[in-house]
Scaffold this motif. Sequence first.
Motif, PDB file in Angstrom:
ATOM      1  N   GLN A  36       0.853  -1.176   0.000  1.00  0.00           N
ATOM      2  CA  GLN A  36       0.000   0.000   0.000  1.00  0.00           C
ATOM      3  C   GLN A  36       0.896   1.236   0.000  1.00  0.00           C
ATOM      4  OE1 GLN A  36      -2.552   0.404   3.404  1.00  0.00           O
ATOM      5  NE2 GLN A  36      -3.628   2.191   2.583  1.00  0.00           N
ATOM      6  N   LYS A  38       2.232   4.855   0.354  1.00  0.00           N
ATOM      7  CA  LYS A  38       1.923   6.025   1.171  1.00  0.00           C
ATOM      8  C   LYS A  38       2.549   7.299   0.624  1.00  0.00           C
ATOM      9  CE  LYS A  38      -0.340   3.861   4.494  1.00  0.00           C
ATOM     10  NZ  LYS A  38      -1.761   4.156   4.793  1.00  0.00           N
ATOM     11  N   ALA A  39       3.667   7.161  -0.085  1.00  0.00           N
ATOM     12  CA  ALA A  39       4.346   8.311  -0.681  1.00  0.00           C
ATOM     13  C   ALA A  39       5.078   7.836  -1.929  1.00  0.00           C
ATOM     14  CB  ALA A  39       5.325   8.951   0.293  1.00  0.00           C
ATOM     15  N   CYS A  40       5.103   8.711  -2.952  1.00  0.00           N
ATOM     16  CA  CYS A  40       5.724   8.343  -4.223  1.00  0.00           C
ATOM     17  C   CYS A  40       6.501   9.537  -4.773  1.00  0.00           C
ATOM     18  CB  CYS A  40       4.656   7.891  -5.225  1.00  0.00           C
ATOM     19  SG  CYS A  40       5.286   7.554  -6.880  1.00  0.00           S
ATOM     20  N   GLY A  68       5.862   2.598   1.487  1.00  0.00           N
ATOM     21  CA  GLY A  68       4.538   2.223   1.954  1.00  0.00           C
ATOM     22  C   GLY A  68       4.570   1.072   2.925  1.00  0.00           C
ATOM     23  N   VAL A  69       3.406   0.430   3.059  1.00  0.00           N
ATOM     24  CA  VAL A  69       3.218  -0.644   4.040  1.00  0.00           C
ATOM     25  C   VAL A  69       2.839  -1.928   3.311  1.00  0.00           C
ATOM     26  CG1 VAL A  69       1.902  -1.376   6.068  1.00  0.00           C
ATOM     27  CG2 VAL A  69       2.457   1.045   5.753  1.00  0.00           C
ATOM     28  N   GLU A  85       7.000  -1.700   7.003  1.00  0.00           N
ATOM     29  CA  GLU A  85       7.158  -0.488   6.195  1.00  0.00           C
ATOM     30  C   GLU A  85       8.363  -0.666   5.284  1.00  0.00           C
ATOM     31  OE1 GLU A  85       5.152   3.181   8.600  1.00  0.00           O
ATOM     32  OE2 GLU A  85       7.254   2.747   9.053  1.00  0.00           O
ATOM     33  N   GLY A 101      -3.089   3.058  -5.433  1.00  0.00           N
ATOM     34  CA  GLY A 101      -3.252   2.828  -4.000  1.00  0.00           C
ATOM     35  C   GLY A 101      -2.445   1.640  -3.520  1.00  0.00           C
ATOM     36  N   SER A 118      10.796   9.151   7.818  1.00  0.00           N
ATOM     37  CA  SER A 118       9.421   9.342   7.355  1.00  0.00           C
ATOM     38  C   SER A 118       9.262   8.792   5.949  1.00  0.00           C
ATOM     39  CB  SER A 118       9.047  10.830   7.377  1.00  0.00           C
ATOM     40  OG  SER A 118       9.599  11.501   6.261  1.00  0.00           O
ATOM     41  N   LEU A 119       8.046   8.401   5.609  1.00  0.00           N
ATOM     42  CA  LEU A 119       7.753   7.851   4.288  1.00  0.00           C
ATOM     43  C   LEU A 119       7.985   8.881   3.193  1.00  0.00           C
ATOM     44  CD1 LEU A 119       4.506   5.989   5.323  1.00  0.00           C
ATOM     45  CD2 LEU A 119       6.562   4.854   4.486  1.00  0.00           C
ATOM     46  N   LYS A 373       2.025  12.580  -1.681  1.00  0.00           N
ATOM     47  CA  LYS A 373       1.613  11.866  -0.466  1.00  0.00           C
ATOM     48  C   LYS A 373       0.217  11.308  -0.682  1.00  0.00           C
ATOM     49  CE  LYS A 373       1.210  12.310   4.546  1.00  0.00           C
ATOM     50  NZ  LYS A 373       1.276  13.218   5.707  1.00  0.00           N
TER      51      LYS A 373
END
Length: 374
Positions: A36, A38-40, A68-69, A85, A101, A118-119, A373
């Motif tokens: 999943q 979370k940031a790209c 992400g996770v 993570e 997503g 942080s992501l 984000k």
Amino acid sequence: MKGLFCRPGASDAEPKFLIQETTLPDVLGGHLVRVQVKACGLSPLDLKLLDDIGIQRDLIPVGREVAGVVLQVGAQVSFFHPEDEVVGILPLDSPYSGLCGAIDIDEQYLVQKPEKLSLVCAAGALRDALCAYTALHTHARMAAGHTLLVMDGASSFGLMCIQLACYHGVKVFTTSHSPQEHVFLEQLRPSVGVQAPLVAKVISVFNGPSDLLPAVLEETGGLGVDIVIDSGVRLNEEESEEAKLLPHKHDVINVLGVGGHWVTTQKDLQLDPPDCRSLYLKSASLSFLNHEVWTTSSAQQGRYLHILKDIVGKMSAGVLRELEGGVGSNACALPPIRAHRSGPQPEEAVPLYEATVAMETIQRHQKKKAVIKL
């Protein structure tokens, strides 16, 4: 779910970026990990490279630096578990956009994300950190006591090179493209250890690059530097205003010391016989920086994963930091800079609905980038 894709334009036409629906398979492959996102991170697409290696698609996925996770792992995955993570770079032939997503990615392209990182910082800094690591460790074989000249040190790639080199005891010189950047680079300090300047000498080239060679020779006692990393070079005397900030290839060769290493990002670099003769007389070497080789070939996959682990470890410890700010964390914070350079910056964490506009700007101005984000 939706992802961002690129439709290449015909001949010299600008590519079009659009949001497209995409789906994941019901059955997850044995070595695949479902993440999943979370940031790209968004970086310029090298459409010529994709064509050269035979990747031709009507729609090219956009956004490859992901954090992400883990949602689900395949039956043969041994390094990751749900809720881990992770951070990694999607391979060039991946069918998924990092802005989806969720994505499926082979476990060999992922590493664990440290808890303190942080992501957003991980996704925003990973590509430049990998480029810096490849240039300094893989190509230049830097060691304590070496001297390094980084062109355009205020760029995100240049900052990574400066920080990584200083951490390993290398004396760093760099160039600045504006008075604001000059002041910023002179004030750079590490976040850990002795608070000495990271840059030994900042050389201004915004009034013309003529001061580069005498400044470097003065700082090195006439010996030249061991390593030069450029951000592009001028091949001809008559260039655009922006290209005039770049060093001429002759200047780069002249600042190299005996046995020096020149790492270039200039894809179409051409050297005449006299240039080659100068490199030969110095027993100097030239390397082309293409960080994509790590994911296009599995020949050194273990080394690539080791590099990624070392990068995220240094980012978590504060040795490598991104530009100012960072949503939800200040672990990647640096002093303010580049407000004079328009366009989305990595630390701004652009919202998803602005991804298309952000990518059009990034593709048009190749040295810009952004983080989305999700």
